[in-house]
Design a protein around this motif. Structure first.
Motif, PDB file in Angstrom:
ATOM      1  N   GLN A  46       4.583   1.017  63.224  1.00 13.75           N
ATOM      2  CA  GLN A  46       3.320   1.748  63.342  1.00 13.75           C
ATOM      3  C   GLN A  46       3.131   2.292  64.753  1.00 13.75           C
ATOM      4  OE1 GLN A  46       1.441   2.172  60.511  1.00 13.75           O
ATOM      5  NE2 GLN A  46       3.158   1.065  59.581  1.00 13.75           N
ATOM      6  N   HIS A  47       4.012   1.900  65.672  1.00 12.78           N
ATOM      7  CA  HIS A  47       3.850   2.260  67.087  1.00 12.78           C
ATOM      8  C   HIS A  47       5.025   3.064  67.624  1.00 12.78           C
ATOM      9  CE1 HIS A  47       0.543  -0.649  67.087  1.00 12.78           C
ATOM     10  NE2 HIS A  47       1.364  -1.445  66.411  1.00 12.78           N
ATOM     11  N   GLY A  48       5.978   3.435  66.772  1.00  7.75           N
ATOM     12  CA  GLY A  48       7.132   4.205  67.207  1.00  7.75           C
ATOM     13  C   GLY A  48       8.239   4.129  66.179  1.00  7.75           C
ATOM     14  N   ARG A  49       9.384   4.727  66.493  1.00  2.90           N
ATOM     15  CA  ARG A  49      10.553   4.678  65.620  1.00  2.90           C
ATOM     16  C   ARG A  49      11.367   3.451  65.983  1.00  2.90           C
ATOM     17  NH1 ARG A  49      13.614   8.352  62.574  1.00  2.90           N
ATOM     18  NH2 ARG A  49      15.039   7.075  61.319  1.00  2.90           N
ATOM     19  N   VAL A  50      11.494   2.514  65.058  1.00  2.00           N
ATOM     20  CA  VAL A  50      12.003   1.181  65.374  1.00  2.00           C
ATOM     21  C   VAL A  50      13.406   0.969  64.808  1.00  2.00           C
ATOM     22  CG1 VAL A  50      11.615  -1.296  65.109  1.00  2.00           C
ATOM     23  CG2 VAL A  50       9.675   0.236  65.507  1.00  2.00           C
ATOM     24  N   TYR A  51      14.294   0.496  65.683  1.00  2.00           N
ATOM     25  CA  TYR A  51      15.655   0.140  65.311  1.00  2.00           C
ATOM     26  C   TYR A  51      15.925  -1.290  65.777  1.00  2.00           C
ATOM     27  CZ  TYR A  51      16.002   5.268  65.555  1.00  2.00           C
ATOM     28  OH  TYR A  51      15.788   6.614  65.425  1.00  2.00           O
ATOM     29  N   ALA A  52      16.666  -2.056  64.978  1.00  2.00           N
ATOM     30  CA  ALA A  52      17.104  -3.396  65.375  1.00  2.00           C
ATOM     31  C   ALA A  52      18.621  -3.430  65.289  1.00  2.00           C
ATOM     32  CB  ALA A  52      16.484  -4.468  64.478  1.00  2.00           C
ATOM     33  N   ILE A  53      19.271  -3.695  66.407  1.00  3.74           N
ATOM     34  CA  ILE A  53      20.727  -3.626  66.486  1.00  3.74           C
ATOM     35  C   ILE A  53      21.354  -4.992  66.263  1.00  3.74           C
ATOM     36  CG2 ILE A  53      20.632  -3.932  69.002  1.00  3.74           C
ATOM     37  CD1 ILE A  53      23.126  -2.194  69.242  1.00  3.74           C
ATOM     38  N   ASP A  54      22.505  -5.014  65.582  1.00  5.62           N
ATOM     39  CA  ASP A  54      23.397  -6.174  65.573  1.00  5.62           C
ATOM     40  C   ASP A  54      24.376  -5.980  66.730  1.00  5.62           C
ATOM     41  OD1 ASP A  54      22.487  -7.712  63.431  1.00  5.62           O
ATOM     42  OD2 ASP A  54      23.795  -6.723  61.965  1.00  5.62           O
TER      43      ASP A  54
END
Length: 293
Positions: A46-54
């Protein structure tokens, strides 16, 4: 949420939580994975474009002739920001991931607009506050010829479910606070990783590079180089990185606010996702990239 892969001298797996606006990159710690952020990723979107990396050698990202050392991980994180997220990202890092976020902000300031350091890996200020089980675990990983056998024996004797619960018992103040669906997701991932030939090697490589980095004053000196707006979040029951270390960090950087989560351990985004979001979401809402770098 979508699972994606990008090629950075080998495949890098990541989760795309969607969202619009500023890029936000979530970085897990030693032994963790992108799954660590499942309970907070959708809300952060809701606050930006979110990515979670392995990171390299963790989750579903193989080593693939790359290094799982701290330096190798920062290289991949830097390239991930360039290729996938876009420059001037906000980095949200836990444990080793918090240290990586700090280092990236110090060494590549053009790529980092802000950082949230969640129980970041820091030099231990008070050795008496360091849990004996943690010392024993890292001692095994640092002993030549023992680390691989120790991890294989542990996996064979315990199985995936008990490994996850033992890990949570060390990392969380109360493992029962971690949502059941999040625990189940980590059990499935652990079952998969037990069949990955490079999984144990990645943990050993990362640990053996992390521990020397935390000796002496180097990390605190790097913190002095950071120009990005930074928030520190720390659980007061953290047995891996005691709260004294975070207090020393903000003593040296008094412009960095510290939020202490009472009754919470090393992984606030898993143990207390609502309280974690109550701290981080307003900080993101008030974020002004113009004053960051």
């Amino acid at each position: 949420m979508r699972e994606e892969t990008v090629h950075l001298d080998g495949p890098v797996h990541y989760l795309d939580f969607g969202g619009e606006g500023r890029p936000i990159v979530l970085v897990h710690g030693l032994g963790g994975a992108a799954l660590n952020w499942l309970a907070v990723g959708p809300e952060l979107a809701q606050h930006g474009r979110v990515y979670a990396i392995d990171l390299v050698g963790f989750g579903h990202t193989p080593i693939a002739r790359r290094s799982a050392s701290l330096r190798g991980q920062r290289t991949i994180l830097d390239r991930f920001i360039q290729r996938v997220a876009g420059p001037r990202a906000v980095l949200v890092g836990n444990s080793m991931g918090g240290l990586l976020a700090l280092q990236e902000a110090a060494l590549s300031p053009q790529r980092v607009a802000g950082a949230v350091l969640v129980d970041p890996a820091l030099p231990v200020i008070n050795r008496l506050a360091f849990d004996a089980r943690v010392w024993a675990f890292f001692a095994a990983l640092l002993t030549p010829g023992l680390a691989g056998r120790y991890l294989k024996t542990r996996s064979r004797q315990l199985g995936a479910r008990r490994i996850v619960w033992q890990t949570l018992a060390v990392c969380a103040a109360d493992p029962r606070t971690v949502p059941a669906d999040l625990v189940a997701a980590h059990v499935r991932l652990t079952e998969e990783r037990m069949e990955m030939p490079w999984a144990d090697a990645a943990v050993v490589q990362a640990a053996r590079s992390l521990i020397p980095t935390l000796v002496g004053d180097r990390v605190f000196r790097q913190a002095g180089q950071v120009r990005a707006r930074t928030l520190v979040v720390h659980g007061d029951q953290d047995r891996l990185i005691p709260l004294d270390a975070a207090r020393e960090l903000v003593r040296r950087r008094p412009d960095w606010p510290l939020t202490v989560l009472k009754g919470v351990g090393h992984i606030p985004m898993m143990e207390a996702p609502e309280r974690f979001l109550e701290t981080v979401s307003p900080w993101l809402d008030a974020f002004d990239p113009a004053i960051a770098v």
